[in-house]
Write an enzyme that holds these catalytic residues in place. Structure first.
Site, PDB file in Angstrom:
ATOM      1  N   CYS A 193      -8.542 -13.031  18.776  1.00 30.92           N
ATOM      2  CA  CYS A 193      -9.125 -11.837  19.383  1.00 30.92           C
ATOM      3  C   CYS A 193     -10.484 -11.634  18.729  1.00 30.92           C
ATOM      4  CB  CYS A 193      -8.243 -10.626  19.114  1.00 30.92           C
ATOM      5  SG  CYS A 193      -6.524 -10.886  19.565  1.00 30.92           S
TER       6      CYS A 193
ATOM      7  N   ASP B  36     -11.507  -0.899  13.642  1.00 29.50           N
ATOM      8  CA  ASP B  36     -11.881  -0.901  12.222  1.00 29.50           C
ATOM      9  C   ASP B  36     -13.359  -1.231  12.011  1.00 29.50           C
ATOM     10  OD1 ASP B  36      -9.354  -0.297  11.143  1.00 29.50           O
ATOM     11  OD2 ASP B  36      -8.692  -2.361  11.450  1.00 29.50           O
TER      12      ASP B  36
ATOM     13  N   CYS C  35     -10.677  -9.032  15.972  1.00 27.96           N
ATOM     14  CA  CYS C  35      -9.609  -9.053  14.960  1.00 27.96           C
ATOM     15  C   CYS C  35     -10.086  -8.449  13.644  1.00 27.96           C
ATOM     16  CB  CYS C  35      -9.155 -10.489  14.727  1.00 27.96           C
ATOM     17  SG  CYS C  35      -7.913 -10.631  13.424  1.00 27.96           S
TER      18      CYS C  35
ATOM     19  N   CYS D  27      -3.470 -17.872  13.795  1.00 22.76           N
ATOM     20  CA  CYS D  27      -3.065 -17.068  14.935  1.00 22.76           C
ATOM     21  C   CYS D  27      -3.167 -17.893  16.214  1.00 22.76           C
ATOM     22  CB  CYS D  27      -3.925 -15.812  15.043  1.00 22.76           C
ATOM     23  SG  CYS D  27      -3.067 -14.531  15.958  1.00 22.76           S
TER      24      CYS D  27
ATOM     25  N   ARG E 103      -8.801  -8.982  10.820  1.00 21.20           N
ATOM     26  CA  ARG E 103      -8.719  -9.977   9.740  1.00 21.20           C
ATOM     27  C   ARG E 103      -9.471 -11.247  10.146  1.00 21.20           C
ATOM     28  NH1 ARG E 103      -2.919  -8.562   8.937  1.00 21.20           N
ATOM     29  NH2 ARG E 103      -2.918  -6.841   7.455  1.00 21.20           N
TER      30      ARG E 103
ATOM     31  N   ARG F 286       0.821  -1.205   0.000  1.00 21.71           N
ATOM     32  CA  ARG F 286       0.000   0.000   0.000  1.00 21.71           C
ATOM     33  C   ARG F 286       0.856   1.256   0.000  1.00 21.71           C
ATOM     34  NH1 ARG F 286      -3.325   0.270   5.126  1.00 21.71           N
ATOM     35  NH2 ARG F 286      -4.709  -1.185   4.103  1.00 21.71           N
ATOM     36  N   TYR F 287       1.965   1.207   0.754  1.00 14.20           N
ATOM     37  CA  TYR F 287       2.878   2.347   0.848  1.00 14.20           C
ATOM     38  C   TYR F 287       4.120   2.027   0.025  1.00 14.20           C
ATOM     39  CZ  TYR F 287      -0.039   3.192   4.960  1.00 14.20           C
ATOM     40  OH  TYR F 287      -1.089   3.387   5.818  1.00 14.20           O
TER      41      TYR F 287
ATOM     42  N   ASP G 126      -7.350   3.571  10.239  1.00 19.75           N
ATOM     43  CA  ASP G 126      -7.004   2.999   8.937  1.00 19.75           C
ATOM     44  C   ASP G 126      -8.210   3.222   8.033  1.00 19.75           C
ATOM     45  OD1 ASP G 126      -5.549   1.549   7.018  1.00 19.75           O
ATOM     46  OD2 ASP G 126      -4.717   0.271   8.599  1.00 19.75           O
TER      47      ASP G 126
HETATM   48  C1  LIG Z   1      -0.275  -0.534   8.719  1.00 21.40           C
HETATM   49  C2  LIG Z   1       0.315  -0.939   7.455  1.00 21.40           C
HETATM   50  C3  LIG Z   1       1.692  -0.835   7.240  1.00 21.40           C
HETATM   51  C4  LIG Z   1       2.642  -0.332   8.294  1.00 21.40           C
HETATM   52  O1  LIG Z   1       2.486   1.023   8.471  1.00 21.40           O
HETATM   53  P1  LIG Z   1       3.426   1.821   9.483  1.00 21.40           P
HETATM   54  O2  LIG Z   1       2.773   3.153   9.562  1.00 21.40           O
HETATM   55  O3  LIG Z   1       4.794   1.851   8.870  1.00 21.40           O
HETATM   56  O4  LIG Z   1       3.425   1.070  10.756  1.00 21.40           O
HETATM   57  C5  LIG Z   1       2.186  -1.196   6.015  1.00 21.40           C
HETATM   58  N1  LIG Z   1       1.381  -1.649   5.042  1.00 21.40           N
HETATM   59  C6  LIG Z   1       0.053  -1.770   5.223  1.00 21.40           C
HETATM   60  C7  LIG Z   1      -0.771  -2.276   4.103  1.00 21.40           C
HETATM   61  C8  LIG Z   1      -0.521  -1.423   6.451  1.00 21.40           C
HETATM   62  O5  LIG Z   1      -1.834  -1.570   6.626  1.00 21.40           O
HETATM   63  S1  SF4 Z   2      -5.856  -9.111  16.136  1.00 22.91           S
HETATM   64 FE1  SF4 Z   2      -6.138 -10.904  14.805  1.00 22.91          FE
HETATM   65  S2  SF4 Z   2      -4.151 -11.313  13.902  1.00 22.91           S
HETATM   66 FE2  SF4 Z   2      -3.820  -9.943  15.668  1.00 22.91          FE
HETATM   67  S3  SF4 Z   2      -3.367 -11.313  17.384  1.00 22.91           S
HETATM   68 FE3  SF4 Z   2      -5.565 -10.935  17.413  1.00 22.91          FE
HETATM   69  S4  SF4 Z   2      -6.461 -12.608  16.218  1.00 22.91           S
HETATM   70 FE4  SF4 Z   2      -4.292 -12.568  15.763  1.00 22.91          FE
END
Ligand SMILES: *Cc1c(COP(=O)(O)O)cnc(C)c1O
Ligand code: SF4
Length: 331
Positions: free
Chosen positions: A85, A250, A88, A81, A90, A68-69, A287
């Site tokens: 959580c 999120d 989570c 995992c 994801r 993304r960056y 985010d």
């Molecule tokens: C959060 C994230 C990062 C890391 O971002 P930092 O600001 O450097 O911690 C990198 N790539 C993606 C896709 C992310 O969601």
């Molecule tokens: S937030 Fe999701 S990926 Fe992160 S530790 Fe918890 S369950 Fe695992």
């Protein structure tokens, strides 16, 4: 944890023994309990919530990679995992992906990284990358190390908190090499920290790894300034782990009961700024959906401006005029 809640059928429950031993079973509001116990509320979806809340899929040029960056990529070597959580971001992937896949599945991701010389940092995330054996992690580290434009390896893991015995001298050796290694742990409440997490953190610090922590702002778990102040101070002063991000929850599906308002987060940050040492203070971030990236959420310290005359609001609420003194006024 055995449970008959229907939410556990959709999003399976998983709590490692160490973390489970820290839960106060007598207290239904125990912050560790709330983070891990399936609740019917998880099955109440708001139509505005999403299965891919931060747009990872949109920025995935090949399997297991999110770019993304420009200068950093996420490499996802497992979706499994150690803990599930309940909040989570994801959780859909956690529930639906195979536990493990062969290392060869990552080769297209490495080819992509090799071709993109603007990438300087590889971030292992998941799931939890530390569920992989030391040997696989060593192989990942040496593959990353052999790509000349890469300068740093970062590992996003909750293991030092939820299963601290996973941090061993052998693991540290597997990850040690030419690159700067950063561990980003994930703790949300001071009760998640104990002597074992401290030992794990010390082991990592002795290896000259940089230690950061991310926290998710969660209703009922840590949504007040005192709780977060204690966590952030304990992380830094007792463990040498610098609080890095406080994430606004999120728009993942089924998290309505965990989500606070942004106003709540801003008020907490306002209380903490000036009260806590800067080294204990993380950045509060959101985010953005659609893969637009993280942005800082800041209390309004800029009250007004007219040209180079600003009025700022101090952390204690005092309005302060500030006139910029600079060599020449840029256009
Ligand atoms: C959060 C994230 C990062 C890391 O971002 P930092 O600001 O450097 O911690 C990198 N790539 C993606 C896709 C992310 O969601
Ligand atoms: S937030 Fe999701 S990926 Fe992160 S530790 Fe918890 S369950 Fe695992």
């Amino acid at each position: 944890m055995p449970t008959s809640n229907p939410a556990a059928l959709v999003y399976p429950s998983r709590v490692p023994a160490h973390y489970r031993s820290r839960i106060d079973g007598a207290d239904p509001q125990d912050p560790l309990h709330l983070q891990t116990i399936p609740q019917t509320a998880e099955l109440c979806f708001d139509p505005r919530e999403m299965s891919d809340p931060i747009g990872d899929d949109r920025h995935s040029p090949c399997p297991h990679l999110v770019h993304r960056y420009p200068d950093r990529v996420l490499l996802i070597p497992t979706h499994a995992c150690a803990i599930h959580c309940r909040y989570c971001f994801r959780k859909e992937k956690l529930a639906s992906s195979p536990k493990a896949f062969p290392f060869s599945d990552l080769l297209p991701a490495f080819d992509y990284i090799r071709k993109h010389t603007e990438i300087t940092e590889v971030i292992l995330t998941g799931g939890d990358p530390l569920l992989l054996p030391d040997k696989t992690l060593g192989l990942l580290r040496s593959t990353v190390e052999d790509i000349p434009h890469l300068r740093a390896l970062r590992i996003h893991t909750r293991m030092p908190i939820v299963s601290p015995k996973r941090i061993t001298p052998r693991l540290v050796r597997a990850l040690s090499g030419k690159l700067l290694v950063t561990f980003v742990t994930h703790a949300n409440h001071v009760r998640e920290l104990c002597a074992e997490t401290k030992t794990a953190a010390e082991l990592l610090r002795r290896a000259a790894f940089v230690l950061l922590n991310q926290t998710v702002l969660l209703k009922g778990v840590n949504d007040d300034a005192d709780t977060l102040a204690t966590l952030f101070q304990e992380l830094f002063y007792s463990h040498g782990i610098k609080p890095y991000y406080l994430h606004h929850c999120d728009l993942t599906r089924g998290l309505l009961h965990f989500r606070t308002s942004i106003d709540c987060g801003l008020r907490i940050m306002e209380t903490l700024r000036g009260r806590l040492s800067g080294v204990c203070l993380p950045q509060y971030v959101l985010d953005l959906p659609g893969g637009h990236g993280k942005i800082p959420l800041c209390p309004p310290y800029i009250h007004a401006r007219k040209g180079f005359a600003w009025t700022f609001r101090s952390p204690t609420g005092v309005l302060c005029d500030y006139e910029e003194v600079i060599p020449e006024n840029p256009p």
